[in-house]
Enzyme design. Structure first.
Site, short mmCIF file in Angstrom:
data_model
loop_
_atom_site.label_atom_id
_atom_site.label_comp_id
_atom_site.label_asym_id
_atom_site.label_seq_id
_atom_site.Cartn_x
_atom_site.Cartn_y
_atom_site.Cartn_z
NE ARG A 199 6.69 8.90 -4.95
CZ ARG A 199 6.87 8.23 -5.93
NH1 ARG A 199 7.80 8.63 -6.83
NH2 ARG A 199 6.44 7.06 -6.28
CE LYS A 227 9.88 10.46 -10.46
NZ LYS A 227 10.20 8.88 -10.05
CB THR A 243 8.13 3.81 0.78
OG1 THR A 243 8.77 3.18 -0.26
CG2 THR A 243 8.79 5.16 1.19
CG ASP A 287 11.36 7.33 -12.87
OD1 ASP A 287 10.21 7.49 -12.91
OD2 ASP A 287 11.94 7.43 -11.82
CG ASP A 313 -0.37 2.32 -3.83
OD1 ASP A 313 0.88 1.51 -3.33
OD2 ASP A 313 -1.28 1.81 -4.05
P1 IMP Z 1 4.11 1.34 -5.27
O1 IMP Z 1 3.83 2.69 -5.18
O2 IMP Z 1 5.64 1.20 -4.46
O3 IMP Z 1 3.36 0.02 -4.86
O4 IMP Z 1 4.61 1.50 -6.80
C1 IMP Z 1 3.70 0.71 -7.70
C2 IMP Z 1 4.83 0.45 -8.86
O5 IMP Z 1 5.05 1.71 -9.54
C3 IMP Z 1 5.97 -0.11 -8.74
O6 IMP Z 1 6.50 -1.10 -9.71
C4 IMP Z 1 6.89 1.04 -8.61
O7 IMP Z 1 8.51 0.59 -9.09
C5 IMP Z 1 6.33 1.86 -9.85
N1 IMP Z 1 6.48 3.40 -9.25
C6 IMP Z 1 6.08 4.09 -8.21
N2 IMP Z 1 6.62 5.17 -8.32
C7 IMP Z 1 7.10 5.36 -9.56
C8 IMP Z 1 7.75 6.62 -9.97
O8 IMP Z 1 7.81 7.69 -9.53
N3 IMP Z 1 8.17 6.53 -11.31
C9 IMP Z 1 8.38 5.13 -11.89
N4 IMP Z 1 7.61 4.24 -11.37
C10 IMP Z 1 7.16 4.25 -10.05
#
Ligand code: IMP
Length: 194
Positions: A179, A173, A10, A152, A68
């Site tokens: 996570r 958090k 990431t 969030d 993910d």
């Molecule tokens: P990805 O895991 O980066 O593919 O995230 C998928 C979607 O979920 C994206 O729009 C991220 O911004 C959102 N996202 C991922 N992790 C979090 C988190 O811990 N809090 C809020 N949104 C999240």
């Protein structure tokens, strides 16, 4: 075998900070800037996490770690789920996705939802390690708080004190989040890995 360093899949600085906070004692290397976009074409969070970890492992020949995450909203039958990053449209920003969720939820009194995170490690010897955890909560009626990222500011975890993740420090958090939990479970498994 002892894992002393991992390369992150990431480039999201918020995620990277949350990962560093839990995986103490392991050197966390940033995602190589020369590595192009990895298409998330899997049908599940696990497939996508593995796809990202494998791509970084191939590129660097080092141990790679990917995350993910998906938001599943009960009233929307589990959406956006694996499509959380592009819920509003294929190139959506966080702000657009948040606005889209609030709009979709306008007429729903059932606000229950959950975040799920899959952490995947890919080792150059072909081994993989996976941890998957979730946190349940509710979708707020409006955005509250400007910490964190993604959804969030509209997610109120059940085990919290009524604040959204967007109102919490990253340590707060991490102590209850999808996570944070997945990382701690991953860290425990890592001790017996190999
Ligand atoms: P990805 O895991 O980066 O593919 O995230 C998928 C979607 O979920 C994206 O729009 C991220 O911004 C959102 N996202 C991922 N992790 C979090 C988190 O811990 N809090 C809020 N949104 C999240």
């Amino acid at each position: 075998m002892k894992i002393t360093e991992v390369v992150l899949a990431t480039a999201n600085e918020h995620k990277a900070r949350e990962i560093r906070e839990v995986l103490r004692g392991i050197e966390i290397l940033p995602r190589p800037s020369e590595l192009g976009e990895i298409e998330e074409i899997g049908d599940s969070l696990t497939e996508n996490a593995l796809l990202k970890a494998d791509a970084v492992k191939e590129f660097t020949s080092k141990v790679a770690l990917a995350d993910d995450t998906g938001l599943e909203i009960d009233a929307l039958e589990g959406k956006p789920g694996v499509h959380s990053a592009r819920f509003a449209h294929p190139l959506a920003s966080d702000a657009e996705n948040v606005a889209f969720v609030l709009k979709q939820m306008e007429n729903h009194s059932n606000r229950q939802a959950k975040f799920i995170t899959v952490i995947a490690l890919s080792h150059p010897n072909g081994d993989h390690l996976i941890a998957k955890c979730e946190v349940r909560g509710e979708i707020a009626h409006k955005q509250i708080g400007s910490n964190g990222f993604g959804y969030d500011s509209i997610f109120i975890p059940l085990e919290g004190d009524g604040r959204t993740f967007g109102e919490m420090s990253s340590e707060e958090k991490n102590s209850i989040s999808h996570r944070g939990r997945a990382l701690r479970s991953f860290f425990d498994q890592l001790k017996d890995f190999g």
